[in-house]
Every structure is written in structure tokens, then in C-alpha cells.
Enzyme design. Structure first.
Site, PDB file in Angstrom:
ATOM      1  N   HIS A  61       7.108  14.480 -54.143  1.00  0.00           N
ATOM      2  CA  HIS A  61       5.898  13.390 -54.726  1.00  0.00           C
ATOM      3  C   HIS A  61       5.698  13.791 -56.212  1.00  0.00           C
ATOM      4  O   HIS A  61       5.208  14.765 -56.385  1.00  0.00           O
ATOM      5  CB  HIS A  61       4.837  13.449 -54.004  1.00  0.00           C
ATOM      6  CG  HIS A  61       3.743  12.534 -54.476  1.00  0.00           C
ATOM      7  ND1 HIS A  61       2.385  12.983 -54.848  1.00  0.00           N
ATOM      8  CD2 HIS A  61       3.767  11.135 -54.785  1.00  0.00           C
ATOM      9  CE1 HIS A  61       1.699  11.738 -55.268  1.00  0.00           C
ATOM     10  NE2 HIS A  61       2.387  10.626 -55.201  1.00  0.00           N
ATOM     11  N   HIS A  72       1.761   9.311 -63.811  1.00  0.00           N
ATOM     12  CA  HIS A  72       0.896   8.574 -62.848  1.00  0.00           C
ATOM     13  C   HIS A  72      -0.365   7.720 -63.405  1.00  0.00           C
ATOM     14  O   HIS A  72      -0.256   6.377 -63.176  1.00  0.00           O
ATOM     15  CB  HIS A  72       0.181   9.657 -61.910  1.00  0.00           C
ATOM     16  CG  HIS A  72      -0.506   8.969 -61.038  1.00  0.00           C
ATOM     17  ND1 HIS A  72      -1.743   8.574 -60.876  1.00  0.00           N
ATOM     18  CD2 HIS A  72       0.146   8.482 -59.749  1.00  0.00           C
ATOM     19  CE1 HIS A  72      -2.079   8.079 -59.584  1.00  0.00           C
ATOM     20  NE2 HIS A  72      -0.941   7.758 -59.123  1.00  0.00           N
TER      21      HIS A  72
HETATM   22  O1  G3P Z   1       4.871   7.315 -53.207  1.00  0.00           O
HETATM   23  C1  G3P Z   1       3.763   6.513 -53.139  1.00  0.00           C
HETATM   24  C2  G3P Z   1       2.744   7.312 -53.886  1.00  0.00           C
HETATM   25  O2  G3P Z   1       2.963   7.902 -54.975  1.00  0.00           O
HETATM   26  C3  G3P Z   1       1.596   6.329 -54.212  1.00  0.00           C
HETATM   27  O3  G3P Z   1       0.443   6.980 -54.462  1.00  0.00           O
HETATM   28  O4  G3P Z   1      -1.306   7.279 -56.541  1.00  0.00           O
HETATM   29  O5  G3P Z   1       0.400   8.844 -55.926  1.00  0.00           O
HETATM   30  O6  G3P Z   1       1.018   6.976 -57.025  1.00  0.00           O
HETATM   31  P1  G3P Z   1       0.152   7.411 -55.928  1.00  0.00           P
HETATM   32 CA    CA Z   2       3.480   7.176 -57.257  1.00  0.00          CA
END
Ligand code: G3P
Ligand code: CA
Length: 291
Positions: A44, A86
Site C-alpha cells: 500500500h 495520496h
Molecule cells: O488500495 C485501496 C486504498 O488505498 C484506498 O484507501 O485512502 O489509502 O487511498 P486510501
Molecule cells: Ca490508495
């Protein structure tokens, strides 16, 4: 005589079955993590507990830790370049005021993206990357690495004009269409991507707000609304993935991912359900538990 034989055979069978049961309960410890199909390990933002999120250092670290795929977030700069970050705001990760959409790419790339990083390992300055730079990094790897590209909206929740075309073009240029899943909370974005490049795999992101918007319909209604989009994947905040919802997704032929799962207990629980991928800020832990 015949009756005595039958009773003896029955008793022997019961004894044998009991023994087998005891033996199997002795040998099984933790629940099996690997189901029939392997679970893809997704880093992530590259693995934001191990390195500054959404930076080249993070993506390389995630790959080095054995991730099958890296997940990243993209926005569009004022001059139409794809920026990997992000938030639409620069503040959390760069400590600068302003929004991505108001800056040109060259200036954004000069920013240091370590402001939100609290991990143990020290990293020298890590500049905000463009999608092009991340794709080039993926191309340079010795093994094949998949991508989950999340297309974000701006600070007011509006779609960036032309972002879908820009992402598809970049992936085409690097020959990475097959390796990529486009994911988004914004479902019109996904449908636009499908118009431009029907072969790209799509994943609908599901969070608490979406579940609340479906209201009282329950798991069947949620699964039906995602399946109606015609996407291949659904990726949900793991806190809301019940067995019932999982089964509803599966019964509609959806592939299922869960995010962002960062501790052993939750990774084990989600893996035991039989999901197709797990997204984590700890790709090292995913490798430890799932390989
Ligand atoms: O992979 C999905 C996840 O990244 C969604 O949440 O807020 O981390 O972009 P966020
Ligand atoms: Ca994401």
C-alpha cells in the site's frame, strides 16, 4: 453371531475415526493461510510503514519485500502531468501549503515527500514522483510486478479533466496494461477508463461512506450494486468485510481484495476467508505470513 460381528465392526470404526480426529487436531496449529489460489500481496503506497509513502524508495522497498503488486495514488498537476501522492493537498506529506492541481509538475517533483513518515529506517530526501517515474521503476525490475493505480479526485471531490486518458496513455507507453488494475472510489472514473481501454482490469473501492449510502439494503444490495458496474474486482476496507458480504461478492463472480491490513491477526482472518489480494503498509509482514 452375525450381530456380535456387526457391533465389533462398528466399535472399531468409531475408534478409528476418533483416533483420526485426535491426530488431525494435534497437527493443525494456525488456520491455513494459503487457500487453493494464492493471495496477491499488495504494498500500500509502496508500504508506508516501511518508507515514505508513494515515493520511489517506498515502491522499491515494497518490491524488495516480495510484494506481488504496488498500490499508488495519482492526481493531475496544473500542467496535466500525473503526480503520485495520496492527498490532493500537499501539506501532510510535504509540509507545503496548496493543492496538486494548482502546481506544475516540475515544482511538485522538487518537494520532499517525507513529512508524514514515522518509520524506523532513515531515508535521504525522497522527491514526489510522477507516474512515469514509477512505471519506469517497475519496468526496471528483474521480476514482473503488478500495479494497482488508484485514480483520485481533487480537493473538492471533482474528477480531474482528462486524468483517465493520461493514465491509460502512460500505461500503454510502458507496456503495462496487462499488469495493472485501475482502482477508484469514484465509479464514473472507472467507467471512463473502460471506454478508453476496455482490456484494463477495474476495481471498485468500497469504504464506510459507500456502505452507508446503500443504506438498509444489506450485503446483497452492496454486492449487486458493485457487480452492476461490470468491474472485475471489489476492494473493501477490511473492517467491513464480513463473511456474508464476502459470499455475496463471490456469488456475483467478483474478485475480492481488502485494505489496509497491517497486523498479523487481521491478515490471518482476512486470508482465511480466501480473498484474492491483501493490501498492506507492511509488505514484509504479508510475505512472512502468506509465502
Ligand atoms: O488500495 C485501496 C486504498 O488505498 C484506498 O484507501 O485512502 O489509502 O487511498 P486510501
Ligand atoms: Ca490508495
Amino acid at each position: 453371531m452375525h450381530r456380535i460381528h456387526t457391533v465389533a465392526a462398528y466399535a472399531a470404526t468409531v475408534l478409528l475415526l476418533s483416533l483420526l480426529l485426535i491426530l488431525s487436531s494435534c497437527t493443525s496449529t494456525e488456520p491455513r493461510l494459503i487457500s487453493a489460489a494464492p493471495i496477491a500481496k499488495v504494498a500500500h503506497r509502496g508500504g508506508s510503514l516501511l518508507a515514505p509513502e508513494n515515493t520511489l524508495a517506498a515502491f522499491q522497498r515494497g518490491i524488495d519485500e516480495g510484494a506481488d503488486a504496488i498500490e499508488l495514488d495519482v492526481h493531475l498537476s496544473a500542467d496535466g502531468r500525473l503526480i503520485v501522492m495520496h492527498d490532493p493537498s500537499l501539506f501532510r506529506t510535504t509540509a507545503h501549503e496548496g493543492y496538486i492541481g494548482d502546481w506544475i509538475a516540475l515544482d511538485l517533483q522538487s518537494l520532499d515527500a517525507r513529512a508524514s513518515y514515522r518509520g524506523d529506517a532513515a531515508y535521504p530526501v525522497e522527491h514526489v514522483p510522477t507516474l512515469e517515474q514509477v512505471l519506469a521503476l517497475v519496468e526496471r525490475q528483474e521480476r514482473s510486478v503488478a500495479l494497482q493505480v488508484e485514480i483520485k479526485t481533487d480537493q473538492k471531490g471533482r474528477r480531474y479533466e482528462g486524468i483517465e486518458e493520461a493514465v491509460v496513455n502512460a500505461l500503454r507507453l510502458h507496456g503495462l496494461i496487462e499488469e495493472t488494475i485501475i482502482i477508484s472510489f469514484d465509479f464514473p472514473t472507472l467507467l471512463r477508463v473502460r471506454e478508453i481501454e476496455p482490456s484494463l482490469k477495474l476495481g471498485a473501492l468500497v469504504n464506510r461512506a459507500y456502505l452507508e449510502s446503500i443504506g438498509m439494503g444489506g450485503p446483497a444490495a452492496v454486492a449487486a450494486s458493485i457487480a452492476d458496474l461490470g468491474v472485475e474486482y471489489v476492494a473493501i476496507n477490511y473492517a467491513y468485510l464480513s463473511q456474508r458480504l464476502f459470499d455475496e461478492f463471490r456469488s456475483r463472480g467478483l474478485l475480492i481484495g481488502a485494505w489496509t491490513v497491517n497486523n498479523e491477526k487481521d491478515i490471518r482472518r482476512i486470508a482465511a476467508m480466501g480473498v484474492d489480494f491483501i493490501t498492506s503498509d507492511r509488505p514484509d509482514l504479508l510475505s512472512e505470513l502468506l509465502d
